[in-house]
Design a protein around this motif. Structure first.
Motif, mmCIF file in Angstrom:
data_model
loop_
_atom_site.group_PDB
_atom_site.id
_atom_site.type_symbol
_atom_site.label_atom_id
_atom_site.label_comp_id
_atom_site.label_asym_id
_atom_site.label_seq_id
_atom_site.Cartn_x
_atom_site.Cartn_y
_atom_site.Cartn_z
ATOM 1 N N PRO A 13 -25.616 83.168 -39.484
ATOM 2 C CA PRO A 13 -25.153 84.525 -39.230
ATOM 3 C C PRO A 13 -24.250 84.617 -37.995
ATOM 4 N N ALA A 14 -24.520 83.794 -37.023
ATOM 5 C CA ALA A 14 -23.714 83.864 -35.801
ATOM 6 C C ALA A 14 -22.380 83.149 -35.980
ATOM 7 N N GLY A 15 -22.248 82.396 -37.074
ATOM 8 C CA GLY A 15 -21.023 81.622 -37.283
ATOM 9 C C GLY A 15 -20.819 80.631 -36.150
ATOM 10 N N SER A 16 -21.900 80.148 -35.564
ATOM 11 C CA SER A 16 -21.772 79.275 -34.391
ATOM 12 C C SER A 16 -21.258 77.907 -34.812
ATOM 13 N N ALA A 17 -20.771 77.190 -33.824
ATOM 14 C CA ALA A 17 -20.233 75.855 -34.104
ATOM 15 C C ALA A 17 -21.343 74.835 -34.323
ATOM 16 N N THR A 18 -22.576 75.230 -34.150
ATOM 17 C CA THR A 18 -23.687 74.280 -34.229
ATOM 18 C C THR A 18 -23.835 73.676 -35.616
ATOM 19 N N GLY A 19 -23.407 74.427 -36.620
ATOM 20 C CA GLY A 19 -23.579 73.934 -37.980
ATOM 21 C C GLY A 19 -22.486 72.993 -38.418
ATOM 22 N N VAL A 20 -21.659 72.595 -37.489
ATOM 23 C CA VAL A 20 -20.487 71.802 -37.845
ATOM 24 C C VAL A 20 -20.800 70.311 -37.730
ATOM 25 N N ALA A 21 -20.299 69.535 -38.696
ATOM 26 C CA ALA A 21 -20.451 68.081 -38.615
ATOM 27 C C ALA A 21 -19.120 67.459 -38.202
ATOM 28 N N VAL A 22 -19.174 66.486 -37.334
ATOM 29 C CA VAL A 22 -17.968 65.752 -36.921
ATOM 30 C C VAL A 22 -17.836 64.538 -37.838
ATOM 31 N N ASP A 23 -16.643 64.315 -38.349
ATOM 32 C CA ASP A 23 -16.449 63.199 -39.280
ATOM 33 C C ASP A 23 -16.761 61.868 -38.599
ATOM 34 N N PHE A 24 -17.559 61.061 -39.249
ATOM 35 C CA PHE A 24 -17.956 59.756 -38.701
ATOM 36 C C PHE A 24 -16.813 58.737 -38.828
ATOM 37 N N HIS A 25 -15.952 58.926 -39.825
ATOM 38 C CA HIS A 25 -14.910 57.933 -40.103
ATOM 39 C C HIS A 25 -13.601 58.266 -39.394
ATOM 40 N N GLY A 26 -12.813 57.250 -39.121
ATOM 41 C CA GLY A 26 -11.505 57.497 -38.512
ATOM 42 C C GLY A 26 -10.976 56.241 -37.844
ATOM 43 N N ALA A 27 -9.748 56.313 -37.367
ATOM 44 C CA ALA A 27 -9.135 55.168 -36.696
ATOM 45 C C ALA A 27 -9.864 54.851 -35.390
ATOM 46 N N HIS A 28 -10.391 55.898 -34.741
ATOM 47 C CA HIS A 28 -11.144 55.731 -33.496
ATOM 48 C C HIS A 28 -12.558 56.239 -33.724
ATOM 49 N N GLN A 29 -13.512 55.711 -32.965
ATOM 50 C CA GLN A 29 -14.870 56.248 -33.089
ATOM 51 C C GLN A 29 -14.897 57.686 -32.575
ATOM 52 N N ALA A 30 -15.696 58.498 -33.243
ATOM 53 C CA ALA A 30 -15.923 59.856 -32.749
ATOM 54 C C ALA A 30 -16.772 59.759 -31.476
ATOM 55 N N GLY A 31 -16.714 60.807 -30.659
ATOM 56 C CA GLY A 31 -17.518 60.818 -29.436
ATOM 57 C C GLY A 31 -16.708 60.458 -28.204
ATOM 58 N N ILE A 32 -15.401 60.254 -28.380
ATOM 59 C CA ILE A 32 -14.542 59.928 -27.237
ATOM 60 C C ILE A 32 -13.557 61.085 -27.021
ATOM 61 N N ALA A 33 -12.669 61.268 -28.019
ATOM 62 C CA ALA A 33 -11.719 62.384 -27.938
ATOM 63 C C ALA A 33 -12.323 63.669 -28.536
ATOM 64 N N THR A 34 -13.453 63.554 -29.153
ATOM 65 C CA THR A 34 -14.144 64.722 -29.735
ATOM 66 C C THR A 34 -14.467 65.737 -28.633
ATOM 67 N N PRO A 35 -14.233 67.043 -28.882
ATOM 68 C CA PRO A 35 -14.654 68.028 -27.876
ATOM 69 C C PRO A 35 -16.107 67.770 -27.444
ATOM 70 N N VAL A 36 -16.329 67.790 -26.136
ATOM 71 C CA VAL A 36 -17.611 67.335 -25.598
ATOM 72 C C VAL A 36 -18.748 68.264 -26.057
ATOM 73 N N GLN A 37 -19.799 67.668 -26.585
ATOM 74 C CA GLN A 37 -20.973 68.420 -27.002
ATOM 75 C C GLN A 37 -21.856 68.722 -25.786
ATOM 76 N N ASP A 38 -22.889 69.550 -26.010
ATOM 77 C CA ASP A 38 -23.705 69.998 -24.873
ATOM 78 C C ASP A 38 -24.688 68.945 -24.373
ATOM 79 N N ARG A 39 -25.135 68.052 -25.224
ATOM 80 C CA ARG A 39 -26.239 67.159 -24.850
ATOM 81 C C ARG A 39 -25.916 65.702 -25.143
ATOM 82 N N LEU A 40 -26.642 64.859 -24.416
ATOM 83 C CA LEU A 40 -26.421 63.412 -24.540
ATOM 84 C C LEU A 40 -27.762 62.682 -24.612
ATOM 85 N N HIS A 41 -27.832 61.668 -25.455
ATOM 86 C CA HIS A 41 -28.867 60.641 -25.324
ATOM 87 C C HIS A 41 -28.130 59.307 -25.423
ATOM 88 N N PHE A 42 -28.153 58.589 -24.324
ATOM 89 C CA PHE A 42 -27.428 57.322 -24.239
ATOM 90 C C PHE A 42 -28.458 56.209 -24.176
#
Ligand code: HEM
Length: 417
Positions: free
Chosen positions: A45-74
């Protein structure tokens, strides 16, 4: 692999129904995000970005140029097996699991749908949660190349970091053969991902150390509001944005001809656990705090300027101001992509918070990025009075996983050393 689980929640069931073809539609190579359209009572209902999936495939790994998410587990892992084939199979299994989890799906046969006699394929705590822009990014540390006859394939750019003045390394938070960076807008989704990869890797790899992060301290989105670090300052004002294709190419992505073919399209990551002496900082005057950075605390404007994004006039800052020393103009143009997170890991037993910045920086070559920058900062930065580097690691981040048949580390491990 079974596609459906009767016990999956509506939101995850909706995602399962999409399938990988739908997920990939329209996603940009550099971590493009795909909005989830839901049906029935699963509409967000909020149309929030939380329901969005980032594509796993691509020339570069996601998680670098991807807009920074709120949380991390490294997590950093050590390899425990000597069997190359077994290790490669684990990487393939990790890739399959990562592909599913980043799309908001459970691992394998799921948390409840498999054989009653066997442990479930998925640990279950992310069932019902949205994809939450989860990205999973893998890297190989210098020590990895001592295994499986890979010494000849270690990139020259993957140097061991030198010791810098003032650092006080905790060996239990340093190094690692492998790393996985899990970023998500939901901490449980990130933790679930690391936990399930560790579970799949049992007997082949073991977690060496890990770090949780909250409150991103850098932005890679030019129009986003700049987040603040635990010192209360806007952090990430001048950074490389995920949309700046030319600067990413110049400063972040390993290019053809950089000397290591299997790394083309990859990057190098430096991770530093930087403890802040929060209590000392909190007793420091506002003027001194602003002098330390060379920016004002409210707006984030450089000394003498009115707005956060005004061009800094470096000579107006104190000679030891952090921004003056770290700015590309003071370093022959050196530019890194910062993607760090704040952390607070309880207290240190001496009545002080164990808090700080988990600094993550991506670059095309650490010898021309983090190392010269940190050499300068560790020698002269006014900030040094309030921080200490206590954990450290460096990783080669291979290029992206191209498609559903590709797997993490293929370019490194398929050709003979
Ligand atoms: C706890 C440690 C640190 C804190 C709290 C911190 C904080 C900040 C802040 C508040 C800014 C100004 C806003 C911005 O442009 O982002 C900044 C800028 C910057 N920092 Fe740090 N930083 C830390 C460590 C480091 C380290 C270890 C490096 C690299 C070795 C680094 C590199 C930079 C760079 C390159 C800039 C941008 C300079 C410019 O272009 O104006 N920082 N930092």
């Amino acid at each position: 692999m079974t596609e459906t689980r009767g016990t999956a929640s509506p939101s995850r069931r909706a995602l399962i129904g999409w399938g990988s073809a739908g997920l990939a539609l329209g996603a940009a190579a550099a971590g493009g995000a795909v909005a989830m359209t839901r049906t029935g009572n699963d509409v967000d209902p909020a149309g929030s970005a939380t329901g969005v999936a980032v594509d796993f495939h691509g020339a570069h790994q996601a998680g670098i140029a991807t807009p920074v998410q709120d949380r991390l587990h490294f997590a950093a892992f050590d390899v425990k097996t000597d069997d190359r084939a077994e290790f490669v199979q684990m990487l393939k299994d990790w890739t399959a699991a990562a592909r599913r989890m980043t799309a908001g799906r459970t691992v394998g046969d799921g948390a409840f749908g498999g054989l009653a006699e066997a442990p479930p394929d998925d640990t279950g705590e992310a069932v019902g949660l949205k994809p939450s822009r989860l990205t999973l990014t893998i890297g190989f540390g210098p020590s990895f190349f001592e295994k499986f006859g890979l010494a000849g394939r270690r990139p020259e750019a993957l140097v061991d970091l030198p010791r810098f003045p003032g650092e006080n390394m905790d060996t239990s938070r340093t190094g690692g053969d492998l790393c996985i960076q899990a970023c998500s807008d939901d901490p449980q989704v990130a933790v679930h991902a690391i936990r399930n990869l560790a579970r799949i890797g049992f007997g082949k790899v073991a977690v060496r150390w890990s770090q949780l992060g909250f409150g991103k301290t850098s932005s890679t989105t030019p129009d986003a509001q700049t987040p603040r670090n635990l010192m209360g300052f806007k952090d990430g004002t001048r950074n490389i944005a995920g949309t700046e294709t030319d600067r990413l190419k110049k400063f972040v992505w390993v290019g053809e001809g950089d000397g290591t073919d299997w790394m083309t399209g990859g990057s190098y990551l430096v991770a530093r656990r930087i403890r802040m002496n929060i209590e000392t900082w909190d007793r420091t005057s506002l003027q001194e705090q602003e002098d330390v950075f060379g920016r004002d605390k409210g707006e984030g404007a450089p000394v003498g300027k009115a707005k956060e994004h005004d061009e800094p006039f470096l000579k107006a800052m104190k000679p030891d101001a952090h921004v003056r020393l770290a700015h590309p103009d003071s370093n022959g143009g050196i530019t890194i992509l910062r993607r760090g997170y704040s952390f607070t890991d309880g207290t240190d037993g001496l009545g002080r918070l164990d808090a700080g910045l988990f600094f993550l920086a991506y670059q095309r070559d650490v010898r021309k990025g983090f190392i010269p920058l940190q050499r300068k900062l560790s020698a002269s930065d006014a900030l040094n009075e309030y921080i200490q580097h206590v954990g450290s690691a460096v990783f080669a981040i291979p290029p992206g996983v191209r498609d559903k048949d590709d797997w993490w580390g293929r370019t490194l491990l398929t050709e003979e050393a």
